[in-house]
Design an enzyme around this catalytic site. Structure first.
Site: not given
Ligand code: BGC
Length: 559
Positions: A213, A287
């Site tokens: 994340d 991500e």
């Molecule tokens: C996750 C989100 C989250 C954020 C903070 C992201 O990119 O996919 O759902 O709100 O990170 O953790």
């Protein structure tokens, strides 16, 4: 492609990976929220769908202020989802049916309920407990001005002030997201150690990989300096840019003091060593929204992470030129580091595909067509739960909303709950087989036709339901996994490409029926699958192919 020492590609390189948002997938204990036993009960559904792996959004202990992305103990299971034995059973049961398991890891921040943050609150400024986060004194005479002017990506300021034990206002801590998600300080060795322990904890339990994340966020620069345009930057990061000149957007995104700093790569080089020390091709996917997108390849250099989400299709228009450019750019970029591309049409943070394509019948048509195009591309494909059912965003009343984005923007941004509504499994009223209780977000009454049960019944050869279309394409794509990709046509309305010497894929993004000539070797061919109902499905043709409006068709060469 991606041959490693002459071996066939590794499992994740061409995999279809299904994202489960556990809270909304399947509830077995009747509390209205999905759980891990619920996921176990649906493994056969996922197997039948034809995916190779599941990625589970966080199920760790969490006060759930941001859908579990506010983790208070990354090495335990939140009671709402079950317990550790459920997590272990899920990994085992998934493996038994041949599905790999990827779990989320959230290294940018901890929940303010994490013991570390509580200890930081109980400790003095300058203490080692506070050094795990970004605690600073405020500016101004009484310290009432935050240490810098950064904004939270969820809206409002990126700093909150704590109250000291004597009741007086104290230091400020950084949170790029909700105020309950305190950013971790990755210059602190303890933070590195703790995350390495978490990685090993889940690797020892048998997980096959991690989705990382906010992977681009861990290292921050210039933390005590104001940004020249903090609000503009936040809007640009949230893609809220319809009225922002392109140049301004480019300039803001190309230098974000808290994202995509060079120092982040050292962390992933260390993590890679951990992954490689385990048997069985463990993988990781980042991500990371980076700018320009060519910087994404830095995360997937051979000694770093395995995949990075390519978000080009998450914001793609149904437009032949746009799509061809996105595909070409992606394939070129990843080729430079020998990493396989990935494709994402939707996830728990974005509008649902059908809605993004404009909604209604036309939106569905385009969503089916872009999905079929995506499933034919080389590399890995991610499918967000419910995408295979063609679910649109659910209309919700403000009273139902739970996303911190809604609250922090004071309702200006409705947030992401519309894409997170529980799945309709059957036609039972109100709860649709999702739960025996009350779903945590209401499932729209007209989703009965979209339920898994309803879509399984619609099984005529010429009228594939969304679910049948996904099942069929996810099975058929395995036929040309690892095969070469070559463009056949890139016009204003049509994209065509071949996979290997036997398969050709065409998308028509216009509202008119069009005809294309196939390459000579395809003189005689058979239509394998088409996103639009069409008469020649399964029939053979000669030399030319009719493309229905807003459609994608796959053909196979006959001898
Ligand atoms: C996750 C989100 C989250 C954020 C903070 C992201 O990119 O996919 O759902 O709100 O990170 O953790």
């Amino acid at each position: 492609m991606y041959l490693k020492n002459g071996q066939a590609s590794l499992w994740w390189q061409e995999a279809a990976i299904y994202q489960i948002y556990p809270r909304s997938f399947q509830d077995l204990n009747g509390d209205g929220e999905g759980d891990l036993p619920g996921v176990i009960s649906r493994l056969s559904y996922l197997k039948e769908l034809g995916v190779d792996a599941i990625w589970l959004s966080p199920f760790y202990t969490s006060p759930n202020k941001d859908g579990g992305y506010d983790v208070s103990n990354p090495r335990d299971v939140d009671p709402r989802f079950g317990d550790m034995s459920d997590a272990v059973s899920l990994i085992e049961e998934a493996h038994k049916v041949g599905l790999r398991v990827i779990v989320d890891i959230v290294p940018n921040h901890f929940s303010t309920e994490h013991i570390w943050f509580k200890a930081a609150l109980d400790s003095e400024p300058g203490s080692k407990e506070r050094a795990r986060f970004h605690f600073f004194d405020g500016r101004g005479e009484d310290g009432a001005i935050p240490p810098n002017n950064w904004c939270s990506i969820f809206g409002g300021p990126a700093w909150s002030r704590v109250t000291d034990s004597d009741g007086q206002p104290g230091q400020w801590y950084l949170h790029l997201f909700d105020s309950t998600q305190a950013d971790l300080n990755w210059t602190n060795e303890e933070v590195h150690k703790d995350f390495e322990e978490t990685l090993r904890f889940w690797l020892d339990k048998g997980v096959d990989g991690f989705r990382i994340d906010v992977a681009h966020g861990l290292v921050k620069d210039e933390i005590l300096q104001d940004h020249r345009d903090p609000e503009g930057l936040t809007r640009a990061l949230r893609l809220d840019v319809s009225d922002m000149p392109r140049e301004q957007r480019e300039s803001l995104l190309s230098d974000v003091p808290f994202f995509d700093r060079d120092g982040v790569h050292e962390i992933y080089r260390n993590w890679r060593k951990i992954f490689d020390s385990y048997p069985g091709d463990r993988m990781s996917v980042a991500e990371a929204w980076v700018h320009p997108s060519s910087r994404a390849t830095l995360y997937v250099r051979p000694d770093e992470l395995h995949q990075i989400f390519n978000f080009d299709f998450l914001i793609a228009e149904w437009d032949a030129k746009f799509l061809a450019n996105a595909v070409e750019k992606t394939l070129q970029e990843v080729a430079a580091v020998s990493a396989p591309p990935t494709w994402v049409l939707s996830n728990h943070d974005s509008p649902r595909l059908v809605s993004r394509m404009g909604g209604g019948e036309l939106g569905e048509k385009k969503a089916r067509a872009i999905a079929l195009l995506t499933h034919a591309l080389p590399g890995g494909v991610y499918v967000f739960q419910g995408e295979e059912l063609g679910l649109p965003d659910a209309p919700l009343s403000d009273a139902d909303r739970q996303d911190p984005v809604f609250f922090r923007t004071k309702g200006v941004d409705k947030g992401r709950d519309g894409a997170r509504v529980p799945l309709p499994w059957n036609s039972e009223q109100n709860n649709f087989g999702f739960t025996s209780g009350k779903p945590w977000l209401p499932i729209p009454a007209n989703w009965i036709d979209k339920s898994v049960e309803a879509q399984k019944m619609l099984n005529e050869e010429n009228r594939l339901s969304f679910l049948r279309l996904y099942q069929k394409s996810l099975q058929l794509r395995k036929l040309f996994a690892d095969s070469n990709f070559n463009w056949l046509i890139r016009s204003n309305e049509v994209i065509g490409f071949s996979r290997g010497s036997e398969y050709a894929i065409y998308s028509n993004t216009s509202g008119e029926e069009l005809q294309v000539s196939l390459p000579e070797t395809f003189d005689s061919f058979e239509v394998m699958i088409c996103s639009a109902p069409q008469e020649q499905l399964g029939r053979s043709g000669e030399g030319t192919l009719q493309l229905p409006p807003h459609s994608t068709t796959w053909v196979k060469r006959l001898k």
